[in-house]
Scaffold this active site. Sequence first.
Site, PDB file in Angstrom:
ATOM      1  N   VAL A   1       1.056  -1.201   0.005  1.00 35.88           N
ATOM      2  CA  VAL A   1      -0.046  -0.100   0.064  1.00 35.88           C
ATOM      3  C   VAL A   1       0.965   1.217  -0.127  1.00 35.88           C
ATOM      4  CG1 VAL A   1      -0.247   0.136   2.452  1.00 35.88           C
ATOM      5  CG2 VAL A   1      -1.871   1.275   0.955  1.00 35.88           C
TER       6      VAL A   1
ATOM      7  N   GLU B   1      -6.530  -2.083   5.840  1.00 34.75           N
ATOM      8  CA  GLU B   1      -6.388  -2.891   7.130  1.00 34.75           C
ATOM      9  C   GLU B   1      -5.228  -3.735   7.072  1.00 34.75           C
ATOM     10  OE1 GLU B   1      -6.828  -5.938   6.338  1.00 34.75           O
ATOM     11  OE2 GLU B   1      -7.258  -5.317   4.430  1.00 34.75           O
TER      12      GLU B   1
ATOM     13  N   GLY C   1      -5.058  -6.578   0.429  1.00 36.37           N
ATOM     14  CA  GLY C   1      -5.636  -5.790   1.475  1.00 36.37           C
ATOM     15  C   GLY C   1      -4.702  -4.735   1.624  1.00 36.37           C
ATOM     16  N   GLU C   2      -4.662  -3.948   2.963  1.00 35.47           N
ATOM     17  CA  GLU C   2      -3.934  -2.966   3.253  1.00 35.47           C
ATOM     18  C   GLU C   2      -4.331  -1.666   2.822  1.00 35.47           C
ATOM     19  OE1 GLU C   2       0.341  -3.264   2.227  1.00 35.47           O
ATOM     20  OE2 GLU C   2       0.625  -5.177   3.058  1.00 35.47           O
ATOM     21  N   GLY C   3      -5.230  -1.812   1.915  1.00 35.23           N
ATOM     22  CA  GLY C   3      -5.653  -0.365   1.116  1.00 35.23           C
ATOM     23  C   GLY C   3      -5.063  -0.290  -0.080  1.00 35.23           C
TER      24      GLY C   3
END
Length: 356
Positions: A99, A174, A316-318
């Site tokens: 991210v 997240e 994920g992670e954004g």
Amino acid sequence: MQTLHALLRDIPAPDAEAMARAQQHIDGLLKPPGSLGRLETLAVQLAGMPGLNGTPQVGEKAVLVMCADHGVWDEGVAVSPKIVTAIQAANMTRGTTGVCVLAAQAGAKVYVIDVGIDAEPIPGVVDMRVARGCGNIAVGPAMSRSQAEALLLEVSRYTCDLAQRGVTLFGVGELGMANTTPAAAMVSVFTGSDAKEVVGIGANLPPSRIDNKVDVVRRAIAINQPNPRDGIDVLSKVGGFDLVGMTGVILGAARCGLPVLLDGFLSYSAALAACQIAPAVRPYLIPSHFSAEKGARIALAHLSMEPYLHMAMRLGEGSGAALAMPIVEAACAMFHNMGELAASNIVLPEGNANAT
């Protein structure tokens, strides 16, 4: 000090007149009407957001990454050691995770926020920790309702503070080992789907362990009996601190009348919760990418959303939110920088929307 109830009450409705003006302007640009497809509808959506003052525009950009551990990790639903949450949070402060690289490319700042990491505090990480990990949803609730409400309010306020400092486009992300399990539980509850339909491999869980993960999700729902009509109840019983945090970002951005880019499967579960808590947030949500996680299609169908990107991503992670930020900026550039048909003395016949 504003309460959660007051914050939810004050979420503004989209400006329908601004949207109508934007549509009229776009239809007069130097192109066949409708020929830029969803870029046009995105610009109209942005124009209706009160925080953007009636016109599609992007100022500062931020991705808020909610980091937390989960008690349900003890049920064997993840392959990564729990300590990886803390390690990766530290790596985010160095700008070396997925991210961070994608956000830097998009000109966005990443805010790494500890809402429940099971480790010592990490330098450079924003401290909103509720506890060192949430409860094991397979045996009881993730947290108390009061903890969920307090975290929703704290994160929403933090989001609004960033808006006051110039952020006009938010992304949610997240970080938390085993967090696809509570996300699947939430999606199962909100959509009325069986766990088998929404449980996926997460961070490369071997196929031989999927049945156990399905069983854990079913047990979590059976034991906690979350009310699908009460978003906070679902979050507190079968969610997690990171999922509550993402929901708080959505609520805060909507309260400020600003857009928030969703990420993948985890963010879909948070969006379902946010829309249940405050249906008024829906016009502020922008889906970034179609997650490769199994339950993505069901969650997105329930949200009535079609993401802009299909990249087979499930990090994920954004990461997906960061990747989609240039699309939002492109919609703004189209709106402000294209020439107009009238200025070039072009008159298109009606029904020319499909012209090329």
